[in-house]
Design a protein around this motif. Structure first.
Motif, PDB file in Angstrom:
ATOM      1  N   UNK A  53       0.791  -1.222   0.000  1.00 49.30           N
ATOM      2  CA  UNK A  53       0.000   0.000   0.000  1.00 49.30           C
ATOM      3  C   UNK A  53       0.820   1.266   0.000  1.00 49.30           C
ATOM      4  N   UNK A  54       2.134   1.124  -0.047  1.00 45.99           N
ATOM      5  CA  UNK A  54       3.014   2.291   0.110  1.00 45.99           C
ATOM      6  C   UNK A  54       3.448   2.865  -1.233  1.00 45.99           C
ATOM      7  N   UNK A  55       3.681   4.168  -1.221  1.00 46.08           N
ATOM      8  CA  UNK A  55       4.403   4.812  -2.306  1.00 46.08           C
ATOM      9  C   UNK A  55       5.891   4.624  -2.023  1.00 46.08           C
ATOM     10  N   UNK A  77       5.498  -4.397 -11.866  1.00 44.70           N
ATOM     11  CA  UNK A  77       4.130  -3.908 -11.733  1.00 44.70           C
ATOM     12  C   UNK A  77       3.934  -2.871 -10.654  1.00 44.70           C
ATOM     13  N   UNK A  78       5.023  -2.176 -10.272  1.00 43.32           N
ATOM     14  CA  UNK A  78       4.933  -1.169  -9.208  1.00 43.32           C
ATOM     15  C   UNK A  78       5.044   0.261  -9.736  1.00 43.32           C
ATOM     16  N   UNK A  79       5.070   0.447 -11.045  1.00 45.10           N
ATOM     17  CA  UNK A  79       5.387   1.764 -11.607  1.00 45.10           C
ATOM     18  C   UNK A  79       4.413   2.845 -11.156  1.00 45.10           C
ATOM     19  N   UNK A  80       3.152   2.470 -10.900  1.00 44.77           N
ATOM     20  CA  UNK A  80       2.147   3.472 -10.549  1.00 44.77           C
ATOM     21  C   UNK A  80       2.350   4.053  -9.153  1.00 44.77           C
ATOM     22  N   UNK A  81       3.208   3.451  -8.352  1.00 43.20           N
ATOM     23  CA  UNK A  81       3.478   3.988  -7.013  1.00 43.20           C
ATOM     24  C   UNK A  81       4.984   4.045  -6.741  1.00 43.20           C
ATOM     25  N   UNK A  82       5.735   4.289  -7.797  1.00 42.64           N
ATOM     26  CA  UNK A  82       7.194   4.318  -7.697  1.00 42.64           C
ATOM     27  C   UNK A  82       7.732   5.613  -8.270  1.00 42.64           C
ATOM     28  N   UNK A  83       8.585   6.300  -7.502  1.00 45.91           N
ATOM     29  CA  UNK A  83       9.218   7.539  -7.948  1.00 45.91           C
ATOM     30  C   UNK A  83      10.710   7.475  -7.645  1.00 45.91           C
TER      31      UNK A  83
END
Length: 273
Positions: A53-55, A77-83
């Motif tokens: 659930x984390x960014x 599959x984590x690109x939407x919450x990865x910066x």
């Protein structure tokens, strides 16, 4: 270096899995997790899996390594919450949009001249109740039997001593270097945090090792030969050369008794709520 860092981190995944499982029991459901000194992002991806659930923010001084980290996050599959944040630690974390619930620093703090100040800076970027987890220390890795059947027995112990001298010089030459007793819980307490525990995790890959582990040993010894091999005596240098020669039946490329044994320690502390 990018490929080496990535393959080494992948080899050490069993150790990291146990460390992060322990950490997840201490820090449930964080909203923002920062991988400070992420390199190519192997640990960043694992943090994303452990905390779904984390960014996740990967921070590193190398843009090419962060590109690999972002590509890995996309594959997993984590690109939407990865910066990513590129820049020198700890100052680059000033660009975080809001305080972190967890900052993970895996073997990155010792590359900063003033380690105590770096921990204090990390602490300032934690939300109340947030956790700082620092992986530093442990035991030197072991790959070889004490007696190789040639050269002098105990070459790895002598390499450890030479490496410690080299490491001390490296630390002294860092910008703003400050000599510090590396009592990590005490340093975290001095940074205004409450230490919550230290635990050491083992990687035990017995002989016969996989091709990936064998390649890791060869790369590790080759780098040691390049970085501080000149400080070894002639007998140990000759032994290293034999160990690294693919055509030598006694080399790490062929030995059946090769193994990987390593221990890394994680120290945790919490910012007061």
């Amino acid at each position: 270096m990018a490929t080496m860092l990535e393959t080494q981190a992948e080899l050490f995944e069993p150790l990291y899995e146990r460390a992060l499982a322990w950490l997840s029991g201490l820090r449930a459901d964080p909203g923002l997790v920062v991988d400070a000194g992420s390199g190519p992002g192997v640990l960043s991806g694992m943090l994303a899996a452990v905390f779904p659930g984390a960014r996740i923010v990967a921070a590193d001084g190398s843009a090419p390594l962060l590109e690999r980290a972002a590509a890995r996050a996309d594959r997993l599959g984590h690109a939407d919450r990865f910066d990513t944040i590129v820049g020198d630690l700890p100052g680059s974390l000033d660009r975080l949009e809001y305080p972190a619930d967890l900052i993970w620093a895996s073997r990155s703090v010792h590359h900063l001249g003033d380690q105590r100040a770096a921990l204090a800076s990390f602490a300032e970027r934690l939300a109340p109740g947030g956790t700082l987890a620092v992986m530093e220390g442990g035991l030197p890795a072991r790959f070889l039997p004490r007696d190789l059947g040639f050269g002098r027995a105990g070459i790895e112990a002598r390499m450890d001593a030479v490496e410690q001298t080299w490491f001390g010089r490296m630390r002294e030459e860092l910008p703003g270097s400050v000599a510090e007793a590396e009592d990590w819980p005490a340093m975290m307490a001095a940074a205004g945090l409450r230490p919550t525990g230290s635990r050491t995790f083992l990687l035990d890959l017995p002989a016969p090792v996989s091709d990936e582990a064998r390649a890791h040993v060869a790369t590790s010894l080759s780098r040691a030969r390049d970085i501080f091999g000149a400080d070894l005596d002639a007998t140990d240098t000759a032994t290293l050369d034999r160990l690294l020669d693919p055509d030598d039946p006694e080399s790490v490329h062929r030995r059946p008794d090769l193994y990987v044994l390593a221990a890394h320690t994680v120290h945790t502390a919490v910012r007061a709520g």
